[in-house]
Design a protein around this motif. Structure first.
Motif, PDB file in Angstrom:
ATOM      1  N   LEU A 184      -3.446  -7.014   1.980  1.00 54.50           N
ATOM      2  CA  LEU A 184      -2.693  -6.600   3.174  1.00 54.50           C
ATOM      3  C   LEU A 184      -3.186  -7.294   4.442  1.00 54.50           C
ATOM      4  O   LEU A 184      -2.828  -6.869   5.547  1.00 54.50           O
ATOM      5  CB  LEU A 184      -2.808  -5.079   3.341  1.00 54.50           C
ATOM      6  CG  LEU A 184      -2.254  -4.223   2.191  1.00 54.50           C
ATOM      7  CD1 LEU A 184      -2.647  -2.768   2.370  1.00 54.50           C
ATOM      8  CD2 LEU A 184      -0.730  -4.357   2.117  1.00 54.50           C
TER       9      LEU A 184
ATOM     10  N   THR B   8       4.735  -2.874   7.550  1.00 54.60           N
ATOM     11  CA  THR B   8       5.723  -3.853   8.012  1.00 54.60           C
ATOM     12  C   THR B   8       6.990  -3.228   8.594  1.00 54.60           C
ATOM     13  O   THR B   8       7.621  -3.809   9.487  1.00 54.60           O
ATOM     14  CB  THR B   8       6.122  -4.784   6.860  1.00 54.60           C
ATOM     15  OG1 THR B   8       6.653  -3.999   5.776  1.00 54.60           O
ATOM     16  CG2 THR B   8       4.910  -5.568   6.364  1.00 54.60           C
TER      17      THR B   8
ATOM     18  N   GLU C 102      -0.317  -8.576   6.808  1.00 56.20           N
ATOM     19  CA  GLU C 102       0.467  -7.478   7.375  1.00 56.20           C
ATOM     20  C   GLU C 102      -0.323  -6.746   8.465  1.00 56.20           C
ATOM     21  O   GLU C 102       0.237  -6.384   9.512  1.00 56.20           O
ATOM     22  CB  GLU C 102       0.868  -6.495   6.275  1.00 56.20           C
ATOM     23  CG  GLU C 102       1.898  -7.037   5.295  1.00 56.20           C
ATOM     24  CD  GLU C 102       1.314  -7.935   4.226  1.00 56.20           C
ATOM     25  OE1 GLU C 102       2.080  -8.431   3.394  1.00 56.20           O
ATOM     26  OE2 GLU C 102       0.081  -8.128   4.236  1.00 56.20           O
TER      27      GLU C 102
ATOM     28  N   ARG D 133       2.328  -1.634   1.995  1.00 59.49           N
ATOM     29  CA  ARG D 133       3.019  -2.713   2.708  1.00 59.49           C
ATOM     30  C   ARG D 133       4.242  -2.230   3.505  1.00 59.49           C
ATOM     31  O   ARG D 133       4.401  -2.615   4.677  1.00 59.49           O
ATOM     32  CB  ARG D 133       3.402  -3.824   1.732  1.00 59.49           C
ATOM     33  CG  ARG D 133       3.979  -5.057   2.418  1.00 59.49           C
ATOM     34  CD  ARG D 133       4.114  -6.232   1.471  1.00 59.49           C
ATOM     35  NE  ARG D 133       2.803  -6.829   1.214  1.00 59.49           N
ATOM     36  CZ  ARG D 133       2.190  -6.776   0.039  1.00 59.49           C
ATOM     37  NH1 ARG D 133       2.745  -6.132  -0.980  1.00 59.49           N
ATOM     38  NH2 ARG D 133       1.017  -7.350  -0.135  1.00 59.49           N
TER      39      ARG D 133
END
Length: 443
Positions: A355, A331, A358, A327
């Protein structure tokens, strides 16, 4: 007209006898060596076509590393080809796949000695040479065999280096000293090399900190005309970037950098070194390929914001770590390159975290992104969200390849949903996308 010509050119000729040279040459192009030799016996015209330079400019020679009667003639046929048509060669690729024992490595070494010797005497037009996957650090390469092969290759490069535009030693796996010795042969009796494309990915053995070698940096300073450079991250240093900035800024367009978990990759590279190179080599695009280097703290030290990154590939090779999270990379790190990123490739085991959101936001933020490939645990609806965004013009994807991992043996439900998604967006997919999506049981 004598009796021979009457046989060769009968009064009622077939269409093959009057076939234009350009068409006949195309027919010969698709034939193998054995069939070409047989076709050359048909008539004088076909025999002359056999020796057309266009047919022999490109050659890939693959040697099997396994003892087999089927492959027994590979070494002899390679020498036959070079002796007969080597003078026409412009692009030569040689592969030696997984050598099984020292008998085969010795046979390969002797064959290559004859092959390179013959080429050095008869050829003055070779532009591209690729010798791949030798893995010279394996035990099947005895020191004497390895030394003899390197001696033959070095002698050949000293003689032919001035003609070469492209050289690949991918997978050679040499020591730093051995690799530099081979590369230095390209600039023999000259202060520089004319090679414009250099591939030294895995040219040096794993675990070597090549970046700390003064000899390597001195060798790389000999290259003054590089357009494309492919290498491992364990070769990257501030000194190398400085050399590239001083000697290749007018030509350098592409750098392909592989970072493997077993290669040293903890060196500190200053952002100002990358910034200076990017400022002088204004057309430079950098492509990164990570193999099992997945942790954020490692990636953030390598992927500096000053690098003009075009593509990133992150592959974990089914490696799973419950303490690892993708993550932060998705991000915080990758959006840094949203203005330059054009290709993204992911392959990871994210069974412990979702995910989808994201990944979707990352795709939307990279406005130049045209290629996206991912193998991961995803919801099937993720594909539909991407297609909807593409239809609404929120992203510029032209290639979408997705392998959706599941924890079940049966994927009937996912397959049915994917078929419905395809029917819904069929017009978009068929007309504007290179599209491949599949559900895959990850058991």
């Amino acid at each position: 007209m004598d009796e021979e010509d009457q046989l060769i050119q009968p009064q009622d000729q077939s269409c093959w006898a009057t076939l234009p040279d350009v068409c006949l040459r195309r027919v010969f192009w698709w034939l193998g060596d054995r069939d070409r030799s047989r076709a050359a016996l048909v008539c004088r015209k076909w025999n002359q076509m056999m020796y057309s330079a266009d047919l022999w400019r490109y050659r890939t020679i693959t040697f099997s590393g396994r003892p087999s009667r089927v492959h027994a003639s590979e070494f002899e046929s390679a020498l036959w080809y070079v002796k007969k048509f080597g003078r026409y060669l412009e692009h030569l690729e040689i592969k030696f796949l997984n050598p099984y024992n020292t008998v085969l490595t010795k046979k390969f070494q002797v064959t290559m000695r004859g092959l390179l010797s013959c080429l050095g005497k008869s050829n003055n037009r070779l532009k591209s040479l690729s010798i791949q996957h030798l893995e010279l650090d394996r035990l099947v390469w005895r020191n004497s065999i390895r030394s003899s092969f390197m001696k033959s290759l070095s002698f050949f490069l000293k003689k032919m280096g001035k003609h070469l535009n492209y050289l690949s030693l991918k997978g050679a796996r040499l020591t730093t000293e051995q690799g530099c010795h081979i590369l230095n042969a390209l600039s023999y009796l000259r202060n520089e090399s004319t090679v414009s494309e250099l591939n030294i990915e895995d040219c040096f053995s794993h675990h070597l900190a090549v970046y700390s070698s003064p000899q390597f940096n001195k060798t790389m300073a000999m290259f003054r005309n590089l357009v494309s450079l492919t290498l491992n991250y364990n070769c990257i240093s501030d000194e190398l970037l400085e050399n590239l900035c001083d000697n290749n800024t007018g030509t350098l367009r592409t750098m392909n950098i592989k970072c493997h978990i077993h290669d040293p990759h903890g060196q500190v590279i200053w952002g100002m070194s990358w910034a200076k190179l990017a400022r002088h080599a204004t057309s430079l695009k950098v492509n990164f390929f990570f193999e099992r280097v997945m942790k954020y703290e490692h990636l953030v030290r390598i992927l500096l914001q000053e690098i003009p990154i075009r593509s990133i590939s992150l592959r974990s090779c089914y490696f799973s770590d419950p303490d690892w999270s993708m993550r932060p990379t998705l991000t915080d790190l990758l959006p840094t390159f949203r203005h330059t990123l054009q290709k993204l490739t992911f392959e990871f085991n994210n069974n412990h975290e979702s995910l989808d959101d994201e990944l979707h936001l990352l795709i939307l933020s990279c406005r130049k992104l045209f290629y996206f490939k991912i193998w991961a645990f995803l919801d099937v609806k993720f594909v539909e969200r991407i297609l909807k965004s593409r239809e609404e013009g929120q992203c510029a994807l032209r290639t979408l390849k997705v392998r959706i991992y599941t924890n079940r043996y049966e994927t009937n439900e996912e397959d049915r949903t994917l078929r419905e998604i395809y029917r819904k967006y069929r017009k978009l997919i068929d007309s504007e996308l290179n599209y491949f999506v599949i559900a895959y049981p990850m058991m």
